[in-house]
Design an enzyme around this catalytic site. Structure first.
Site, PDB file in Angstrom:
ATOM      1  N   TYR A  19      40.560  52.390  56.762  1.00  0.00           N
ATOM      2  CA  TYR A  19      41.182  52.745  55.480  1.00  0.00           C
ATOM      3  C   TYR A  19      41.712  54.167  55.580  1.00  0.00           C
ATOM      4  O   TYR A  19      40.964  55.087  55.951  1.00  0.00           O
ATOM      5  CB  TYR A  19      40.131  52.653  54.369  1.00  0.00           C
ATOM      6  CG  TYR A  19      40.607  53.088  53.001  1.00  0.00           C
ATOM      7  CD1 TYR A  19      41.376  52.241  52.201  1.00  0.00           C
ATOM      8  CD2 TYR A  19      40.298  54.356  52.507  1.00  0.00           C
ATOM      9  CE1 TYR A  19      41.810  52.641  50.950  1.00  0.00           C
ATOM     10  CE2 TYR A  19      40.729  54.767  51.255  1.00  0.00           C
ATOM     11  CZ  TYR A  19      41.486  53.907  50.480  1.00  0.00           C
ATOM     12  OH  TYR A  19      41.913  54.300  49.249  1.00  0.00           O
ATOM     13  N   HIS A 159      42.047  35.807  50.335  1.00  0.00           N
ATOM     14  CA  HIS A 159      43.002  36.248  51.368  1.00  0.00           C
ATOM     15  C   HIS A 159      42.883  35.431  52.658  1.00  0.00           C
ATOM     16  O   HIS A 159      43.658  35.647  53.594  1.00  0.00           O
ATOM     17  CB  HIS A 159      42.822  37.732  51.685  1.00  0.00           C
ATOM     18  CG  HIS A 159      43.100  38.639  50.528  1.00  0.00           C
ATOM     19  ND1 HIS A 159      44.293  38.602  49.835  1.00  0.00           N
ATOM     20  CD2 HIS A 159      42.356  39.599  49.922  1.00  0.00           C
ATOM     21  CE1 HIS A 159      44.264  39.496  48.859  1.00  0.00           C
ATOM     22  NE2 HIS A 159      43.102  40.112  48.878  1.00  0.00           N
ATOM     23  N   ASP A 195      42.575  37.885  40.469  1.00  0.00           N
ATOM     24  CA  ASP A 195      42.248  39.100  41.230  1.00  0.00           C
ATOM     25  C   ASP A 195      43.475  40.014  41.236  1.00  0.00           C
ATOM     26  O   ASP A 195      44.618  39.538  41.170  1.00  0.00           O
ATOM     27  CB  ASP A 195      41.873  38.695  42.661  1.00  0.00           C
ATOM     28  CG  ASP A 195      41.399  39.850  43.531  1.00  0.00           C
ATOM     29  OD1 ASP A 195      40.176  39.992  43.708  1.00  0.00           O
ATOM     30  OD2 ASP A 195      42.260  40.606  44.038  1.00  0.00           O
ATOM     31  N   HIS A 197      44.783  41.493  43.664  1.00  0.00           N
ATOM     32  CA  HIS A 197      45.610  41.270  44.852  1.00  0.00           C
ATOM     33  C   HIS A 197      46.153  39.842  44.901  1.00  0.00           C
ATOM     34  O   HIS A 197      45.473  38.904  44.470  1.00  0.00           O
ATOM     35  CB  HIS A 197      44.783  41.546  46.114  1.00  0.00           C
ATOM     36  CG  HIS A 197      44.202  42.935  46.170  1.00  0.00           C
ATOM     37  ND1 HIS A 197      42.929  43.222  45.731  1.00  0.00           N
ATOM     38  CD2 HIS A 197      44.744  44.090  46.588  1.00  0.00           C
ATOM     39  CE1 HIS A 197      42.695  44.521  45.883  1.00  0.00           C
ATOM     40  NE2 HIS A 197      43.787  45.073  46.398  1.00  0.00           N
ATOM     41  N   ASP A 284      39.080  43.543  39.908  1.00  0.00           N
ATOM     42  CA  ASP A 284      39.740  44.775  40.377  1.00  0.00           C
ATOM     43  C   ASP A 284      41.017  45.084  39.589  1.00  0.00           C
ATOM     44  O   ASP A 284      41.718  46.053  39.897  1.00  0.00           O
ATOM     45  CB  ASP A 284      40.016  44.739  41.900  1.00  0.00           C
ATOM     46  CG  ASP A 284      40.442  43.391  42.429  1.00  0.00           C
ATOM     47  OD1 ASP A 284      40.735  42.477  41.635  1.00  0.00           O
ATOM     48  OD2 ASP A 284      40.500  43.251  43.685  1.00  0.00           O
ATOM     49  N   TYR A 323      35.567  46.447  42.672  1.00  0.00           N
ATOM     50  CA  TYR A 323      34.910  47.406  43.564  1.00  0.00           C
ATOM     51  C   TYR A 323      34.380  48.651  42.856  1.00  0.00           C
ATOM     52  O   TYR A 323      34.872  49.029  41.781  1.00  0.00           O
ATOM     53  CB  TYR A 323      35.920  47.821  44.662  1.00  0.00           C
ATOM     54  CG  TYR A 323      36.457  46.613  45.366  1.00  0.00           C
ATOM     55  CD1 TYR A 323      35.685  45.931  46.289  1.00  0.00           C
ATOM     56  CD2 TYR A 323      37.701  46.062  45.022  1.00  0.00           C
ATOM     57  CE1 TYR A 323      36.133  44.755  46.888  1.00  0.00           C
ATOM     58  CE2 TYR A 323      38.164  44.895  45.617  1.00  0.00           C
ATOM     59  CZ  TYR A 323      37.369  44.252  46.545  1.00  0.00           C
ATOM     60  OH  TYR A 323      37.798  43.092  47.125  1.00  0.00           O
TER      61      TYR A 323
HETATM   62  C1  SP5 Z   1      39.272  40.298  47.816  1.00  0.00           C
HETATM   63  C2  SP5 Z   1      40.044  41.591  47.698  1.00  0.00           C
HETATM   64  O1  SP5 Z   1      40.154  42.146  46.611  1.00  0.00           O
HETATM   65  N1  SP5 Z   1      40.531  42.123  48.842  1.00  0.00           N
HETATM   66  C3  SP5 Z   1      41.296  43.310  48.842  1.00  0.00           C
HETATM   67  C4  SP5 Z   1      41.479  43.840  50.221  1.00  0.00           C
HETATM   68  C5  SP5 Z   1      42.217  45.150  50.224  1.00  0.00           C
HETATM   69  N2  SP5 Z   1      42.069  45.832  51.476  1.00  0.00           N
HETATM   70  C6  SP5 Z   1      43.007  46.873  51.735  1.00  0.00           C
HETATM   71  C7  SP5 Z   1      42.810  48.008  50.790  1.00  0.00           C
HETATM   72  C8  SP5 Z   1      43.968  48.962  50.796  1.00  0.00           C
HETATM   73  C9  SP5 Z   1      43.962  49.694  49.478  1.00  0.00           C
HETATM   74  N3  SP5 Z   1      44.926  50.726  49.399  1.00  0.00           N
HETATM   75  C10 SP5 Z   1      44.920  51.304  48.071  1.00  0.00           C
HETATM   76  C11 SP5 Z   1      45.205  52.764  48.026  1.00  0.00           C
HETATM   77  C12 SP5 Z   1      44.579  53.339  46.797  1.00  0.00           C
HETATM   78  N4  SP5 Z   1      44.754  54.758  46.723  1.00  0.00           N
HETATM   79 ZN    ZN Z   2      41.407  42.027  45.048  1.00  0.00          ZN
END
Ligand code: SP5
Ligand code: ZN
Length: 341
Positions: A19, A159, A195, A197, A284, A323
């Site tokens: 990350y 995902h 969600d 995403h 989220d 989260y």
């Molecule tokens: C299940 C689910 O919610 N999976 C999400 C996976 C996201 N993983 C990558 C995270 C990248 C987030 N970038 C955000 C920048 C915030 N400042």
């Molecule tokens: Zn998500």
């Protein structure tokens, strides 16, 4: 509302997530399920049961069996290669490359990955199986004639594609639940993904199928993970033409806007003729989620549950994301309250 939960989620406890150019402690961690379970019990949802010991029969109908074999063996292959860190993909088949599965484990993990955010560890597969079992058991609660189940799935699933892991997901729990409802005799079901995403994995599973309607409300992929899928013009193909609907929304989207997308999705699910809804529930979308950019407030999650309930269909809810903040538990409990109101 039956709640289905397995302690085995704790077997998924990665130390690393790639990350912002660093290996950080993963956002998707065991405390999430503990906080959510405590909050739903606190809210009065006391009927908590363990999942049944299902095998892979249902999962093999939505995932590539070779991919499931990869998941089962990747950790041992990684260790056998002599690597000391957690298993992270770093090389990918992209544009103008072969899609053959490499024998080499670094090649194989790249082949089956859609993101490098998800480290595979000892126990990840066992936890993913337990999570899938929660989803199947939740679907079976509906198959037995009940209206509501909450599968407290962890790790999440939306995902995970036909032959892809990533975004903290390995097996597509909501997709497996939908398949389970179909196998029990439902002619048509819907997966409603709320969600933050895009549910890229679920879209992949059912993109060419006419029996499962998929709808996803999410951060516009131009600005948010998973970046490469989730646009409004992705409507399904072949038998699945018209059975996928995406609602990409921009940064700072509030409940007022988000809820009109939900109303549209629910109207389409009804028009499609779905006999049940699988809700892929991420919280989220909350205003203080650490990795997302919508502005839903805790009380909005009650309205969300009420709106979904008003469709009048049986609902199995599978846990996805959400989260960092203590409110994840309250927000999930609020959705369940709204469903049963
Ligand atoms: C299940 C689910 O919610 N999976 C999400 C996976 C996201 N993983 C990558 C995270 C990248 C987030 N970038 C955000 C920048 C915030 N400042
Ligand atoms: Zn998500």
């Amino acid at each position: 509302m039956r709640v289905i939960y397995s302690e085995d989620h704790k077997l998924r406890d990665a130390r690393t997530e790639l990350y912002a150019g660093q290996l950080v402690t993963p956002f998707e961690a065991p405390f999430r399920a503990e906080w959510i379970l405590a909050a739903v019990k606190e809210a009065g949802f006391a009927d908590v049961a363990a999942p049944d010991a299902h095998g892979l029969d249902t999962a093999r109908k939505v995932h590539d069996p070779a991919y499931l074999d990869f998941l089962a063996t990747v950790w041992d292959r990684w260790v056998a290669a002599g690597f000391e860190g957690e298993a992270i993909a770093n090389s990918f088949p992209v544009r103008r490359t072969s899609q053959r599965v490499p024998d080499n484990i670094v090649g194989a993990i790249g082949h089956y990955a859609n993101a490098a955010d998800t480290s595979i560890t000892k126990g990840s597969y066992e936890a993913a199986i337990a999570s899938m079992r929660c989803a199947i058991t939740g679907a079976d609660w509906l198959n037995a004639g009940n209206r509501f189940a909450f599968a407290l799935c962890r790790p999440p699933g939306h995902h995970a594609g036909i032959d892809l892991f990533g975004g903290y997901c390995f097996i597509n729990n909501a997709g497996v639940a939908a398949q389970r409802l179909i196998d029990h005799g439902a002619k048509k079901v819907a997966v409603l993904d709320v969600d933050f995403h895009h549910g890229n994995g679920t879209q992949d599973l059912f993109y060419h199928r006419g029996d499962v309607f998929t709808a996803s409300l999410h951060g516009d992929p131009l600005f948010a993970f998973p970046y490469f899928l989730g646009h409004a013009d992705e409507e399904g193909e072949g038998q699945g033409t018209g059975t996928n609907r995406n609602y990409p929304m921009p940064p700072h989207t509030p409940w007022q806007v988000w809820s009109s997308a939900l109303a549209d999705a629910l109207a389409r699910i009804k028009a499609f003729g779905a006999e049940a809804i699988v809700v892929a529930l991420g919280v989220d979308t909350f205003e203080r989620d650490p990795i997302s950019f919508f502005q839903l407030k805790s009380e909005d999650f009650i309205r969300m549950g009420e709106m979904i309930s008003a469709a009048g269909l049986p609902v199995v809810t599978c846990m996805e994301g959400g989260y960092g903040v203590p409110e994840i538990g309250l927000n999930v409990a609020n959705v369940l309250k709204g469903l049963e109101a």
